[in-house]
Design an enzyme around this catalytic site. Structure first.
Site, PDB file in Angstrom:
ATOM      1  N   PHE A 202       9.372   2.646   0.134  1.00 39.62           N
ATOM      2  CA  PHE A 202       7.927   2.815   0.368  1.00 39.62           C
ATOM      3  C   PHE A 202       7.528   4.167  -0.206  1.00 39.62           C
ATOM      4  O   PHE A 202       8.086   5.201   0.161  1.00 39.62           O
ATOM      5  CB  PHE A 202       7.587   2.774   1.867  1.00 39.62           C
ATOM      6  CG  PHE A 202       6.105   2.837   2.121  1.00 39.62           C
ATOM      7  CD1 PHE A 202       5.373   1.675   2.304  1.00 39.62           C
ATOM      8  CD2 PHE A 202       5.427   4.056   2.136  1.00 39.62           C
ATOM      9  CE1 PHE A 202       3.988   1.721   2.508  1.00 39.62           C
ATOM     10  CE2 PHE A 202       4.047   4.113   2.329  1.00 39.62           C
ATOM     11  CZ  PHE A 202       3.337   2.940   2.523  1.00 39.62           C
ATOM     12  N   ASP A 311      11.648  11.370  -2.753  1.00 38.71           N
ATOM     13  CA  ASP A 311      10.428  11.308  -1.946  1.00 38.71           C
ATOM     14  C   ASP A 311      10.777  11.667  -0.502  1.00 38.71           C
ATOM     15  O   ASP A 311      11.355  10.878   0.235  1.00 38.71           O
ATOM     16  CB  ASP A 311       9.856   9.881  -2.054  1.00 38.71           C
ATOM     17  CG  ASP A 311       8.634   9.668  -1.171  1.00 38.71           C
ATOM     18  OD1 ASP A 311       8.368  10.510  -0.287  1.00 38.71           O
ATOM     19  OD2 ASP A 311       7.954   8.643  -1.344  1.00 38.71           O
TER      20      ASP A 311
HETATM   21  C1  LIG Z   1       8.484   7.949   2.016  1.00 38.54           C
HETATM   22  C2  LIG Z   1       6.989   7.866   1.926  1.00 38.54           C
HETATM   23  N1  LIG Z   1       6.385   8.139   0.761  1.00 38.54           N
HETATM   24  C3  LIG Z   1       5.047   8.103   0.622  1.00 38.54           C
HETATM   25  C4  LIG Z   1       4.252   7.760   1.674  1.00 38.54           C
HETATM   26  C5  LIG Z   1       2.772   7.708   1.495  1.00 38.54           C
HETATM   27  O1  LIG Z   1       2.183   8.782   2.152  1.00 38.54           O
HETATM   28  P1  LIG Z   1       0.629   8.716   2.533  1.00 38.54           P
HETATM   29  O2  LIG Z   1       0.491   7.670   3.564  1.00 38.54           O
HETATM   30  O3  LIG Z   1       0.344  10.095   3.028  1.00 38.54           O
HETATM   31  O4  LIG Z   1      -0.108   8.401   1.288  1.00 38.54           O
HETATM   32  C6  LIG Z   1       4.828   7.469   2.921  1.00 38.54           C
HETATM   33  C7  LIG Z   1       4.000   7.095   4.067  1.00 38.54           C
HETATM   34  O5  LIG Z   1       4.445   6.580   5.061  1.00 38.54           O
HETATM   35  C8  LIG Z   1       6.241   7.517   3.042  1.00 38.54           C
HETATM   36  O6  LIG Z   1       6.855   7.235   4.204  1.00 38.54           O
END
Ligand SMILES: Cc1ncc(COP(=O)(O)O)c(C=O)c1O
Length: 484
Positions: A202, A311
């Site tokens: 995700f 990430d």
């Molecule tokens: C690993 C990861 N990356 C990116 C995101 C996206 O972040 P945002 O919801 O702040 O756009 C999330 C959100 O849960 C996440 O868990």
């Protein structure tokens, strides 16, 4: 005269061990109504008349919520082990964060929100250096702020494209044809490039990030996206120590697949410019990868000269007991990019210097972040250091994980695969329906918890979550499991 150190000792209450980091925090949950209760139901109906937000679970009284306890609109006080999808670093109404806006300067930063890419305040460089770089992943000294996790990843992809195209052109700026054709989304100015991501990952909901998101269909259905490649992320057998051979083979299978995909993409004239990966696949079900897997991925990126993006939007900021989860992987070199948001209170990306864009406005939007968030983050980081919250998180995490292991042994038909680092813990239920029932019953016990993936119970407390809170969670879960 009594020395001041002795005075401090004398004035310290005798019940230090049971005190919380946020004084006045409730000792236990108290539940008065069903959740959502009548007040939440009224507000939900009212909201629904002007906004379609079917995801709302209950309304919160943020004035009354304190420390690890969230208080809903009906006065129910719940131990919060989900913390707004893992985004509240110090619990509710932490005094240090409340104090952060006491000064006139801080209030002025709050109200005079600038377009940071063109008119940063005269203390912006100090803020970046003293706050964001003070907790940067080892080996990374460049930082860009962003609004959220999705747009941090989206802009990280741009850095990948710029680096790749710069190399393709041999460092020569794009020609007129490229500059013209890109305005119509045509080649050569609009190249065909891809980013490799993993099944179950995700990374957000803006188009590029969503193309790399593969956790739930509802996030993607009906949205046109790039046809980027997706590789397998390891799926281990638990307990890890009893399944080393299978899990090592699983790492190899996944790494071989990544190599295969990279070669196929190049052959098909849609080369991969980078790989994006979570240190622990969170939304997708709390799937862990080994240090060996992450080291292998880095080796592959280096071999193909592509960007390694980790990430850390959900894992970053301390819940694993280190500021950055990838620090557990003993990588030979820093990742090329690390993205963050959630507990860091501002989105953004750390990156290596070779990824700096060549021109103004290539990485840009109106705000590019918010300096007031760095004022808050400063107080969070100081509190983490002063109160040794990473140690607290490790200790509470030990209690959580050993409790989950005890419960999966006690209820083998209901729970399996307890796993976690720090308080970033999860355990799977036997079915999705059971997981949802467990979460609902936990709530009636006064514990607000979340799920992820198909069957996982996801534990994401704040950094002020202590062993005593972990014990309440485990006791409540045990009580719930006994009802099945
Ligand atoms: C690993 C990861 N990356 C990116 C995101 C996206 O972040 P945002 O919801 O702040 O756009 C999330 C959100 O849960 C996440 O868990």
């Amino acid at each position: 005269m009594i020395p001041s150190t002795t005075l401090k000792l004398m004035t310290r209450p005798l019940y230090v061990a049971s005190r919380s980091f946020v004084s006045g925090e409730p000792a236990r949950p108290t539940i008065k109504t069903e959740i959502p209760g009548p007040q939440s139901a009224i507000l939900l109906k009212d909201l629904d008349s002007i906004q379609a937000m079917k995801s709302v679970q209950f309304f919160v009284d943020y004035d009354k919520s304190l420390g690890n306890y969230i208080v809903d609109a009906d006065g129910n006080t719940m131990l919060d082990v989900f913390t707004s999808i893992s985004s509240i670093p110090l619990g509710y109404n932490h005094p240090n964060m409340l104090k952060a806006f006491d000064s006139d300067h801080a209030k002025k930063v709050l109200i005079n929100r600038p377009a940071l890419g063109v008119y940063p305040g005269n203390d912006w460089v100090d803020q970046l250096r003293n706050v964001l770089l003070s907790c940067a992943p080892p080996g990374l000294d460049q930082v860009i702020t962003m609004m959220c996790g999705s747009c941090s990843n989206e802009n990280a992809f741009k850095l990948m494209y710029f680096k790749y195209m710069d190399k393709v052109r041999g460092g020569i700026p794009p020609n007129d044809e490229a500059m013209k054709s890109c305005l119509d989304n045509l080649s050569p100015g609009t190249p065909r490039l891809s980013v490799l991501s993993f099944h179950g990952g995700f990374h957000g909901r803006t188009p590029g990030a969503l193309a790399c998101t593969h956790s739930k269909s509802i996030h993607k259905i009906d949205v046109p996206l790039y046809d980027w490649p997706v590789a397998d992320f390891p799926r281990y057998k638990y307990p890890l120590e009893e399944n080393t051979q299978e899990n090592t083979a699983e790492d190899k299978r996944c790494l071989d697949k990544v190599e295969e995909i990279l070669e196929r993409q190049t052959k098909n004239s849609n080369p991969c410019v980078g790989i994006i990966v979570e240190p622990i696949q969170a939304e997708g079900g709390d799937h862990h990868g080994s240090a060996n897997f992450f080291q292998g991925l880095q080796d592959i990126c280096k071999k193909h000269d592509i960007v390694y993006l980790v990430d850390e939007v959900q894992t970053g900021g301390g819940p694993t007991g280190k500021m950055w989860a990838h620090e557990y992987f003993n990588l030979r070199d820093a990742p090329d990019i690390v993205t963050f948001s959630k507990k860091m209170l501002t989105g953004g990306l750390y990156h290596k210097p070779d990824l700096r864009p060549n021109n103004a406005y290539q990485i840009f939007n109106t705000w590019v972040g918010d300096p007031s968030k760095l004022i808050l983050l400063d107080s969070v980081l100081k509190t983490i250091r002063q109160d040794k919250l990473l140690e607290t998180t490790l200790k509470a995490g030990d209690v959580l994980l050993s409790g989950l292991r005890r419960l999966e042994n006690q209820f083998p038909s209901l729970l399996h695969s307890a796993r976690g680092i720090g308080t970033f813990c999860a355990v799977d239920a036997d079915t999705s329906a059971r997981r949802d029932q467990i979460l609902a019953k936990l709530r009636t016990e006064g514990v607000h918890c979340g799920g992820c993936g198909e069957t996982a119970i996801r534990i994401r407390p704040a950094l002020i979550f202590e062993t005593k809170h972990a014990n309440i969670f485990i006791e409540s879960l045990e009580k719930v499991l006994k009802t099945f």
